[in-house]
Scaffold this motif. Structure first.
Motif, mmCIF file in Angstrom:
data_model
loop_
_atom_site.group_PDB
_atom_site.id
_atom_site.type_symbol
_atom_site.label_atom_id
_atom_site.label_comp_id
_atom_site.label_asym_id
_atom_site.label_seq_id
_atom_site.Cartn_x
_atom_site.Cartn_y
_atom_site.Cartn_z
ATOM 1 N N ILE A 208 3.454 -2.129 1.867
ATOM 2 C CA ILE A 208 2.751 -0.890 1.530
ATOM 3 C C ILE A 208 1.307 -1.014 1.994
ATOM 4 O O ILE A 208 0.635 -2.015 1.724
ATOM 5 N N CYS A 209 0.845 0.010 2.687
ATOM 6 C CA CYS A 209 -0.559 0.087 3.080
ATOM 7 C C CYS A 209 -1.345 0.714 1.937
ATOM 8 O O CYS A 209 -0.972 1.774 1.430
ATOM 9 N N VAL A 210 -2.415 0.055 1.532
ATOM 10 C CA VAL A 210 -3.275 0.563 0.462
ATOM 11 C C VAL A 210 -4.640 0.889 1.047
ATOM 12 O O VAL A 210 -5.310 0.021 1.604
ATOM 13 N N LEU B 28 1.302 -6.422 0.834
ATOM 14 C CA LEU B 28 0.132 -5.544 0.892
ATOM 15 C C LEU B 28 -0.416 -5.531 2.312
ATOM 16 O O LEU B 28 -0.622 -6.587 2.925
ATOM 17 N N VAL B 29 -0.661 -4.350 2.827
ATOM 18 C CA VAL B 29 -1.403 -4.162 4.073
ATOM 19 C C VAL B 29 -2.623 -3.341 3.694
ATOM 20 O O VAL B 29 -2.501 -2.321 3.010
ATOM 21 N N TYR B 30 -3.813 -3.771 4.123
ATOM 22 C CA TYR B 30 -5.021 -3.047 3.731
ATOM 23 C C TYR B 30 -6.117 -3.306 4.759
ATOM 24 O O TYR B 30 -5.902 -3.968 5.759
ATOM 25 N N GLY B 31 -7.309 -2.794 4.486
ATOM 26 C CA GLY B 31 -8.388 -2.807 5.450
ATOM 27 C C GLY B 31 -9.087 -4.109 5.727
ATOM 28 O O GLY B 31 -10.010 -4.155 6.545
ATOM 29 N N GLY C 87 0.849 -14.989 -5.667
ATOM 30 C CA GLY C 87 1.790 -15.534 -4.701
ATOM 31 C C GLY C 87 2.338 -14.509 -3.728
ATOM 32 O O GLY C 87 3.311 -14.779 -3.017
ATOM 33 N N GLY C 88 1.719 -13.333 -3.689
ATOM 34 C CA GLY C 88 2.169 -12.288 -2.786
ATOM 35 C C GLY C 88 1.558 -12.410 -1.404
ATOM 36 O O GLY C 88 0.759 -13.308 -1.126
ATOM 37 N N LYS C 89 1.941 -11.479 -0.561
ATOM 38 C CA LYS C 89 1.472 -11.446 0.826
ATOM 39 C C LYS C 89 0.408 -10.358 0.951
ATOM 40 O O LYS C 89 0.590 -9.240 0.467
ATOM 41 N N ALA C 90 -0.697 -10.694 1.603
ATOM 42 C CA ALA C 90 -1.772 -9.730 1.842
ATOM 43 C C ALA C 90 -2.193 -9.815 3.299
ATOM 44 O O ALA C 90 -2.660 -10.861 3.761
ATOM 45 N N VAL C 91 -2.005 -8.708 4.006
ATOM 46 C CA VAL C 91 -2.330 -8.637 5.429
ATOM 47 C C VAL C 91 -3.499 -7.674 5.607
ATOM 48 O O VAL C 91 -3.435 -6.518 5.167
#
Length: 196
Positions: A7-9, A39-42, A60-64
């Motif tokens: 999901i892009c936030v 997570l996809v974000y700026g 422990g999640g993924k953040a891109v």
């Protein structure tokens, strides 16, 4: 609807006036991680952006992150992410975020957040994608915008089916549940993807 993997936030690089905004970012991060959604974000490490990314990573999640070269210092790029893409322009940033994501959520934010939300929503209206778009309406932050959008429908500048594309919830879990069950409306395609 294909499975939601990322999901892009869209959200502010500022913290805003209320601590509730950062709390909501952390709540959204928890909801994403609990559903194994990345997570996809700026790409910033400050403000609401930093809050949502930091909490996703802590759990422990993924953040891109996706950030333009010109904003690396101004928005203080986050260097502890799962992945960080550096783009040459804002347009490239937004396109990369859209390509990496299966849905889009706006937390409270400023002009950039609004611009990103309206662009991706317009792309859905034009039929360029069929991914869900939503507002997480924290502490009524988006109430005036929602009222205006409904007014635009009343005044026949926005078609009700296009207004319905934007899902609004106060709770991140409910918003993600609606994303999971999202059925895109059938919209008239004004132009084909290869024409843009």
């Amino acid at each position: 609807m294909k499975p939601i993997k990322n999901i892009c936030v869209y959200c502010g690089s500022n913290p805003g006036r209320l601590e509730a905004y950062a709390d909501a970012a952390r709540d959204l991060a928890e909801a994403l991680v609990s559903r194994n959604i990345g997570l996809v974000y700026g790409g910033a490490g400050i403000g609401i952006m930093g809050a949502v990314a930091d909490h996703a990573l802590q759990l422990g999640g993924k953040a891109v992150g996706v950030i333009p070269q010109a904003l690396m210092r101004k928005e203080v790029a986050h260097y502890r992410l799962s992945e960080l893409y550096v783009t040459q322009s804002m347009h490239e940033r937004k396109m990369r975020m859209a390509e990496l994501s299966d849905g889009f959520i706006a937390l409270p934010g400023g002009l950039g957040t609004l611009e990103e939300l309206f662009e991706i929503w317009t792309w859905a209206q034009l039929g360029f994608h069929d991914k869900p778009c939503g507002l997480l309406n924290v502490e009524g932050y988006y109430d005036p915008l929602i009222e205006f959008l409904d007014h635009a429908v009343t005044e026949h500048f926005v078609h009700p089916s296009h207004r319905a594309i934007l899902i609004v919830e106060n709770d991140p879990g409910k918003l993600l549940d609606r994303f999971t069950n999202y059925q895109p409306p059938i919209v008239k395609t004004w132009v084909e993807k290869d024409e843009i």
